[in-house]
Design an enzyme around this catalytic site. Structure first.
Site, mmCIF file in Angstrom:
data_model
loop_
_atom_site.group_PDB
_atom_site.id
_atom_site.type_symbol
_atom_site.label_atom_id
_atom_site.label_comp_id
_atom_site.label_asym_id
_atom_site.label_seq_id
_atom_site.Cartn_x
_atom_site.Cartn_y
_atom_site.Cartn_z
ATOM 1 N N ASP A 140 -7.503 -1.671 4.229
ATOM 2 C CA ASP A 140 -6.134 -1.281 4.596
ATOM 3 C C ASP A 140 -5.954 -1.180 6.104
ATOM 4 O O ASP A 140 -5.233 -0.322 6.599
ATOM 5 C CB ASP A 140 -5.771 0.070 3.954
ATOM 6 C CG ASP A 140 -6.030 0.112 2.475
ATOM 7 O OD1 ASP A 140 -6.147 -0.966 1.870
ATOM 8 O OD2 ASP A 140 -6.118 1.223 1.910
ATOM 9 N N CYS B 23 47.961 37.542 -6.265
ATOM 10 C CA CYS B 23 47.753 37.226 -4.852
ATOM 11 C C CYS B 23 48.981 36.610 -4.208
ATOM 12 O O CYS B 23 49.237 36.793 -3.023
ATOM 13 C CB CYS B 23 46.540 36.324 -4.674
ATOM 14 S SG CYS B 23 46.584 34.834 -5.680
ATOM 15 N N HIS C 161 0.849 -1.198 0.000
ATOM 16 C CA HIS C 161 0.000 0.000 0.000
ATOM 17 C C HIS C 161 0.882 1.245 0.000
ATOM 18 O O HIS C 161 1.794 1.351 0.828
ATOM 19 C CB HIS C 161 -0.893 0.019 1.235
ATOM 20 C CG HIS C 161 -1.864 1.161 1.234
ATOM 21 N ND1 HIS C 161 -3.015 1.164 0.474
ATOM 22 C CD2 HIS C 161 -1.861 2.336 1.891
ATOM 23 C CE1 HIS C 161 -3.678 2.283 0.669
ATOM 24 N NE2 HIS C 161 -2.996 3.020 1.528
#
Length: 922
Positions: A164, A727, A128
């Site tokens: 169910d 840098c 389910h």
């Protein structure tokens, strides 16, 4: 309590090796799901003694029946099991004849009488699609979405005479995404994990280990089956509720509303978190505010003012169109086919006939689905077409939008001709004829795959440092633009094609982008030269060349990002498997500096994209143009919308908002240390990950046993490379006393040979500084050095010509306490200090007496000395008898106040990944 059930069930789960017993099974159900469960159970050694499924539909057997018939398993196709509420005895007798020990109902749509349910020794189990007891009923997974549940899942339970309500055997759950559909949940979780769970449940029963956990009454719900007449959209709801209603009814039965007095069904919804887009108003019955037909679909509004985007619409006659085409849906005339296209149509007709074997003749009006085809047949049909016509790339959605044969052929021909392609990227260029070419430069924000003006219309001028002229008036992104870009990146990551793309395909796009960058390398290098002042030959080799290499390097990493399996302490009597997954972080903000505009973009964004993230990048305000050209090339390479977004503008506005933004999960920044500290504070707002490459004052130590001419050449490169705007530039040279004077003399001789001039001139050695404010700062820096008592040996002045040119400069007699000994110039200023002969430890102390630790270098022929120095220098990179030698495979980053985290190499990937540990008990 049921909430404890999943933990209990996982605890008793056992390995395949432990399953000792096999059962005789009856399968009652249908569909591909039933077929897969059937195949897996047989592979595990269980005997399927009978399959009970539905009668053939339109002459076609159900997939479960086909699989069983192929294996010689007895197949029964009963239209029903009960009549007037009572079992049909002939049907029950046929069932009992197979002698099953357990009934397995993997996907059963029929009412099975209790005489059958209770007949076998072990009873019956059913799959389910919900976490029972919530959402009992036939449309459970749809109601999970309609009601906005955050968790979905499935239950395998023992059948009883209720609906169910039988005891739970096992459950599994998964998260529900904001824009998940029934198909998403089914394909991702319910289908694959459900098959595994059905097999596991049978094993547990066979071994006598299957639990029976009663369902509690608390939390139990029941919702009726979805019907078209009940699926009308109720408009007086928030946008999230409208979205949940639409996606919960997609694709069956379809949420609908009335437009122009006809029922129109809405498919493919998603929440839209952005400003209201431009579009044409569309009146919808019952809605308090008209919808907007936009280029991306139909925008509808909740009563909270928030928006939902709907991608497809279907009319009462079954015709489905992109919602963006609503007002032009009837304007497309039928195409006149060429002879070659007519042959293709007949080939496709034959493919349809092979699938729809129950249909005598495939007419132009034949409807694929109404003739009995299912989603399984869609895949088969498209694959057969692809085998015959590899150039015709069709998607599942194309079939749903052209279900009749004539419409399908028209759609296929348009795709083959390229008429269906998305609108071409619209770009307003600034074009300039220079460097023997026409350079075309985008100048608008790039957001969600489109170049657009800033929301408030603001612009600023970007200046050519060679002569001070305006290159272009560039859009200056606003806070609204930041929010738009982040929303686009988030949507692309969570719900877009990029988030679903496999790693190898991601790498293919990155390779294609690298190829386009190489194809446009001269144009990119020219833009880099006029926008940043970089000498063209350097821009071509380094700024652009290394960018191309970076993208190719990280493209190769895409499908090689791996986790690990980890041995852990076993919890007897069970076993555990623990493994890690490397996952993308999400939306990343990247903020880059002006010295290497394209290369800094590549260093960060290539690793970011290879890891699977999306990005919003802010280029430096003074050098936005190569980033915007990159955006154009990324669109041409095929990157999905929203993956890459570029926002030129103010760092204080755009960069700050990005670092604070709650939907940004990572910031990658290269720039000054003070700005990096501000970003860390802002990033604390949602604890986003941060990597920083910050300022430097890199020491270069030159010993008297070096190869002097090489040290001079490399030392000059260490300082003057890229005009000193580097840098890792050597911020301070320590030269051993015995060679100091000769070293300085040779440096000055070489400086005098350098040609200062137009960076586009191939013979130029030294171009202009990046922008006027930086030049002025450098001149002030030199004045400070003179005032403090350092000796200005050469330079220190602006060159007497238009533009922002500065003379290469040399200072000597620099003492450790001086400003120029402590602070970075970020320009062509060589700062030289003596050290006593043989004083290795002394010079090391001086070299390390700075809060920066980005790079460093040493020149000596003594390898032992060099390695000793390299161990003691506190810097992320140490160069020995070389300098500036970076490579895409080598990690790059600093220590101390030069930041943390790495660019380049494998380590850079980890800056854009998160590690998830998963433990399974079996």
């Amino acid at each position: 309590m049921l909430r404890a059930a999943p933990r209990l069930l996982r605890a008793i789960s056992t390995s395949a090796a432990a399953y000792q017993h096999k059962l005789k099974l009856a399968l009652i159900g249908q569909s591909i799901f039933g077929q897969e469960v059937y195949n897996k159970l047989r592979q595990e050694g269980h005997k399927v003694v009978g399959v009970f499924t539905v009668p053939d539909k339109n002459g076609q057997a159900d997939p479960l029946a086909l699989a069983a018939e192929k294996d010689g398993t007895p197949v029964f196709k009963f239209p029903r099991w009960r009549a007037k509420g009572k079992p049909i005895q002939e049907v029950v007798a046929a069932y009992k004849s197979v002698g099953a020990e357990l009934n397995v109902l993997p996907f059963c749509t029929q009412f099975i009488p209790m005489d059958v349910i209770d007949c076998p020794k072990h009873g019956s189990i059913i799959y389910h699609p919900s976490i029972l007891p919530r959402h009992r009923g036939a449309s459970a997974i749809n109601w999970t979405l309609i009601q906005g549940d955050k968790k979905a899942g499935f239950t395998i339970f023992w059948a009883d005479d209720g609906l169910d309500t039988g005891p739970i055997l096992l459950q599994r759950e998964c998260d529900v995404g904001q824009n998940d559909t029934v198909d998403d949940l089914y394909n991702r979780f319910l289908f694959p994990e459900g098959i595994k769970a059905m097999v596991e449940a049978v094993h547990l029963i066979a071994d006598g280990k299957a639990p029976r956990i009663p369902q509690p009454k608390e939390g139990a719900t029941y919702e009726g089956i979805q019907k078209k007449e009940n699926a009308e959209i109720s408009w007086d709801q928030p946008a999230a509720a409208l979205h949940n209603w639409i996606r919960g009814h997609d694709k069956v039965p379809g949420a609908w509303a009335k437009i122009d007095d006809q029922v129109v069904t809405f498919y493919g919804s998603s929440l839209l978190d952005a400003s209201v887009p431009a579009g044409q108003e569309l009146a919808i019955k019952g809605a308090s505010r008209p919808g907007l037909v936009t280029k991306n679909g139909l925008v509808i509004f909740g009563n909270d003012g928030k928006m939902v985007l709907v991608r497809n619409l279907q009319f009462e006659d079954g015709k489905m169109i992109p919602a963006s085409k609503y007002f032009s849906a009837d304007e497309t005339a039928a195409l006149e086919l060429t002879e070659e296209e007519k042959k293709m149509a007949e080939d496709i007709r034959a493919i349809w006939k092979g699938i729809l074997s129950n249909v005598a003749v495939i007419e132009d009006s034949t409807d694929f689905f109404k003739s009995g085809a299912s989603s399984m047949h869609v895949v088969r049909m498209l694959e057969e077409i692809k085998q015959k016509y590899s150039g015709l790339q069709l998607q599942n959605e194309d079939v749903y939008m052209a279900t009749k044969f004539a419409d399908f052929i028209q759609m296929a021909v348009r795709k083959l001709r390229g008429e269906d392609k998305e609108e071409e990227l619209v770009i307003d260029y600034v074009s300039k004829n220079m460097n023997n070419m026409t350079v075309k430069m985008p100048y608008q924000c790039f957001i969600n795959g489109q170049f657009i003006n800033a929301d408030d219309g603001k612009t600023y001028d970007t200046i050519n440092p060679t002569d001070g002229s305006v290159i272009a008036s560039v859009s200056s992104a606003s806070l609204v633009d930041v929010d738009k870009a982040v929303a686009a990146a988030k949507e692309a990551f969570e719900n877009g094609e990029w988030g679903r793309m496999n790693a190898r395909e991601r790498g293919r796009l990155m390779y294609r982008l690298a190829d386009l960058m190489e194809e446009h390398q001269e144009e990119l290098a020219t833009i880099e030269s006029i926008d940043s002042g970089a000498v063209y030959t350097l821009a071509l080799k380094t700024h652009v060349g290394m960018s191309v290499q970076t993208f190719r390097y990280f493209a190769g990493w895409c499908d090689k990002i791996q986790g690990a399996t980890i041995p852990i302490n076993q919890a007897r009597p069970n076993h555990n498997l623990t493994f890690t997954k490397k996952e993308p972080i999400g939306v990343c903000a990247i903020v880059i500096p002006w010295n290497y505009p394209l290369m800094m973009l590549a260093w960060k964004s290539a690793a970011c994209l290879a890891a699977g993230n999306t990005l919003v990048l802010k280029p430096a305000q003074v050098t936005p143009l190569t980033s915007l050209k990159f955006a154009e090339l990324s669109a041409k390479a095929g990157f999905p919308k929203g993956v890459i977004n570029i926002l030129p503008g103010s760092g204080g506005l755009v960069g700050q908002h990005l670092s604070e933004h709650p939907d940004v999960r990572k910031v990658g920044f290269t720039g000054s240390t003070p700005t990096g500290k501000k970003i860390m504070k802002s990033a604390a707002s949602n604890l986003k990950k941060v990597s920083l490459e910050l300022g430097g004052k890199s020491p270069l130590i030159i010993f008297n046993d070096c190869e002097l001419d090489r040290a001079v050449k490399m030392g000059m490169g260490a300082v003057y490379f890229n005009k000193g705007e580097n840098c890792i530039a050597a911020g301070r040279l320590f030269v051993e006393e015995s060679i100091h004077d000769e070293f300085v003399r040779k440096v000055v001789e070489e400086i005098k040979k350098m040609k200062i001039g137009d960076p586009l001139d191939r013979s130029t050695d030294h171009g202009p500084q990046n922008h006027k404010a930086h030049l002025e700062k450098l001149l002030q820096y030199c004045e400070t050095g003179v005032k403090e008592g350092a000796t200005l040996v050469y330079g220190g002045r602006q060159v007497n010509r238009p533009g922002f040119f500065m003379e290469p400069t040399v200072f000597t007699d620099v003492e450790d306490h001086m400003y120029i000994a402590q602070e970075e110039s970020f320009g062509p200023v060589m700062v030289i200090s003596k050290f006593k002969n043989g004083d290795i430890d002394g010079v090391l102390r001086r070299a390390n007496s700075t809060e920066y630790g980005l790079a460093s270098g040493v020149f000596t022929r003594d390898i032992s000395k060099a390695l000793y120095i390299s161990e003691k220098l506190e810097a992320g990179t140490v160069f020995i008898n070389t300098y500036n030698k970076t490579d895409v495979a080598a990690p790059f980053g600093g220590f101390k106040q030069s930041g943390f985290g790495k660019d380049l190499g494998e380590e850079a990937l980890h800056e854009y990944l998160r590690t998830k540990a998963i433990t399974v008990e079996y």
